[in-house]
Design a protein around this motif. Structure first.
Motif, PDB file in Angstrom:
ATOM      1  N   LYS A  59      41.648 -30.628  73.250  1.00 30.37           N
ATOM      2  CA  LYS A  59      40.982 -31.732  73.960  1.00 30.37           C
ATOM      3  C   LYS A  59      40.636 -32.913  73.052  1.00 30.37           C
ATOM      4  O   LYS A  59      40.370 -34.006  73.537  1.00 30.37           O
ATOM      5  N   HIS A  60      40.614 -32.708  71.727  1.00 31.98           N
ATOM      6  CA  HIS A  60      40.248 -33.761  70.772  1.00 31.98           C
ATOM      7  C   HIS A  60      41.184 -34.965  70.921  1.00 31.98           C
ATOM      8  O   HIS A  60      42.371 -34.783  71.104  1.00 31.98           O
ATOM      9  N   PRO A  61      40.717 -36.211  70.945  1.00 34.45           N
ATOM     10  CA  PRO A  61      39.415 -36.708  70.519  1.00 34.45           C
ATOM     11  C   PRO A  61      38.359 -36.728  71.624  1.00 34.45           C
ATOM     12  O   PRO A  61      37.273 -37.264  71.420  1.00 34.45           O
ATOM     13  N   ASN A  62      38.659 -36.152  72.784  1.00 35.72           N
ATOM     14  CA  ASN A  62      37.654 -36.054  73.845  1.00 35.72           C
ATOM     15  C   ASN A  62      36.877 -34.756  73.692  1.00 35.72           C
ATOM     16  O   ASN A  62      37.316 -33.824  73.030  1.00 35.72           O
ATOM     17  N   GLU A  63      35.714 -34.720  74.314  1.00 40.54           N
ATOM     18  CA  GLU A  63      34.946 -33.482  74.354  1.00 40.54           C
ATOM     19  C   GLU A  63      35.624 -32.508  75.299  1.00 40.54           C
ATOM     20  O   GLU A  63      36.254 -32.907  76.274  1.00 40.54           O
ATOM     21  N   GLY A  64      35.490 -31.235  75.001  1.00 38.29           N
ATOM     22  CA  GLY A  64      35.948 -30.181  75.899  1.00 38.29           C
ATOM     23  C   GLY A  64      34.739 -29.396  76.372  1.00 38.29           C
ATOM     24  O   GLY A  64      33.727 -29.319  75.676  1.00 38.29           O
ATOM     25  N   ILE A  65      34.837 -28.807  77.569  1.00 36.22           N
ATOM     26  CA  ILE A  65      33.721 -28.023  78.099  1.00 36.22           C
ATOM     27  C   ILE A  65      34.259 -26.776  78.781  1.00 36.22           C
ATOM     28  O   ILE A  65      35.283 -26.825  79.473  1.00 36.22           O
ATOM     29  N   LEU A  66      33.598 -25.646  78.544  1.00 34.60           N
ATOM     30  CA  LEU A  66      33.966 -24.358  79.120  1.00 34.60           C
ATOM     31  C   LEU A  66      32.700 -23.614  79.539  1.00 34.60           C
ATOM     32  O   LEU A  66      31.628 -23.828  78.969  1.00 34.60           O
ATOM     33  N   VAL A  83      35.644 -19.655  81.257  1.00 33.62           N
ATOM     34  CA  VAL A  83      36.166 -20.233  82.484  1.00 33.62           C
ATOM     35  C   VAL A  83      36.270 -21.743  82.285  1.00 33.62           C
ATOM     36  O   VAL A  83      35.329 -22.365  81.765  1.00 33.62           O
ATOM     37  N   ILE A  84      37.410 -22.317  82.671  1.00 27.26           N
ATOM     38  CA  ILE A  84      37.520 -23.776  82.685  1.00 27.26           C
ATOM     39  C   ILE A  84      36.866 -24.244  83.978  1.00 27.26           C
ATOM     40  O   ILE A  84      37.277 -23.834  85.069  1.00 27.26           O
ATOM     41  N   PRO A  85      35.805 -25.061  83.892  1.00 27.06           N
ATOM     42  CA  PRO A  85      35.096 -25.451  85.114  1.00 27.06           C
ATOM     43  C   PRO A  85      35.973 -26.332  86.013  1.00 27.06           C
ATOM     44  O   PRO A  85      36.678 -27.208  85.520  1.00 27.06           O
ATOM     45  N   ILE A 134      27.226 -22.459  78.658  1.00 24.51           N
ATOM     46  CA  ILE A 134      28.388 -23.325  78.474  1.00 24.51           C
ATOM     47  C   ILE A 134      28.632 -23.546  76.982  1.00 24.51           C
ATOM     48  O   ILE A 134      27.754 -23.342  76.157  1.00 24.51           O
ATOM     49  N   VAL A 135      29.838 -23.988  76.684  1.00 19.09           N
ATOM     50  CA  VAL A 135      30.189 -24.426  75.344  1.00 19.09           C
ATOM     51  C   VAL A 135      30.920 -25.752  75.495  1.00 19.09           C
ATOM     52  O   VAL A 135      31.701 -25.930  76.424  1.00 19.09           O
ATOM     53  N   HIS A 136      30.577 -26.702  74.638  1.00 21.65           N
ATOM     54  CA  HIS A 136      31.302 -27.967  74.635  1.00 21.65           C
ATOM     55  C   HIS A 136      31.438 -28.470  73.211  1.00 21.65           C
ATOM     56  O   HIS A 136      30.730 -28.031  72.314  1.00 21.65           O
ATOM     57  N   PHE A 148      31.385 -37.573  76.213  1.00 20.50           N
ATOM     58  CA  PHE A 148      30.795 -36.822  77.334  1.00 20.50           C
ATOM     59  C   PHE A 148      31.759 -35.751  77.827  1.00 20.50           C
ATOM     60  O   PHE A 148      32.971 -35.852  77.657  1.00 20.50           O
ATOM     61  N   ALA A 149      31.201 -34.730  78.448  1.00 25.03           N
ATOM     62  CA  ALA A 149      31.953 -33.704  79.163  1.00 25.03           C
ATOM     63  C   ALA A 149      31.002 -33.110  80.190  1.00 25.03           C
ATOM     64  O   ALA A 149      29.841 -32.867  79.897  1.00 25.03           O
ATOM     65  N   GLY A 150      31.487 -32.895  81.384  1.00 19.61           N
ATOM     66  CA  GLY A 150      30.636 -32.329  82.423  1.00 19.61           C
ATOM     67  C   GLY A 150      31.457 -31.855  83.606  1.00 19.61           C
ATOM     68  O   GLY A 150      32.673 -32.048  83.669  1.00 19.61           O
ATOM     69  N   PHE A 151      30.763 -31.237  84.530  1.00 19.53           N
ATOM     70  CA  PHE A 151      31.405 -30.743  85.744  1.00 19.53           C
ATOM     71  C   PHE A 151      30.360 -30.635  86.846  1.00 19.53           C
ATOM     72  O   PHE A 151      29.180 -30.436  86.570  1.00 19.53           O
TER      73      PHE A 151
END
Length: 132
Positions: free
Chosen positions: A29-36, A53-55, A81-83, A64-67
């Motif tokens: 996901k780099h250079p963006n944030e990733g979220i799981l 789980v990929i949200p 969560i992990v981001h 930013f990263a969110g769901f």
């Protein structure tokens, strides 16, 4: 006293393959944030993370990263969560603490190596991590 408040000292146990999956996802996901979403079990303050789980409908950018939580199916095995933080800081931001989900929030700092994962509680206190 009718009820006693037990204060558990939280600890996180992370399966090695789950750690490797988190690091790979963050690199991808780099250079963006990733979220799981972290899946596992919790008992007496011990949080055992055994899956990810990929949200659904998650969004991310460089800062930013969110769901939307409303699209998640009900699942009692979600423990947090992990981001990632591509900027290199592992400290939770005010936004991270306001959007806390579950029992633990893990942050992965760039360059996404084995020592780049940190865990936090909802107050921003560090939680020790062990790799199994």
């Amino acid at each position: 006293m009718l009820f006693k408040n037990k204060k558990f000292e939280r600890r996180v146990s992370l399966q090695k393959d789950v750690r490797d999956s988190i690091l790979s996802y963050c690199q991808m996901k780099h250079p963006n944030e990733g979220i799981l979403i972290l899946k596992g079990k919790s008992k007496n303050g011990e949080i055992d993370v055994s899956g990810l789980v990929i949200p659904p409908f998650s969004e991310s950018g460089p800062t930013f990263a969110g769901f939307p939580h409303s699209f998640l199916p009900f699942d009692t095995s979600y423990v947090g969560i992990v981001h990632s933080h591509p900027s290199g800081s592992a400290e939770p931001s005010v936004t991270d603490l306001h959007n806390f989900f579950g029992l633990v929030s893990m942050i992965v700092q760039s360059p996404y190596d084995d020592d780049s994962i940190f865990a936090w509680d909802r107050n921003g206190n560090s939680i020790p991590i062990s790799i199994l």
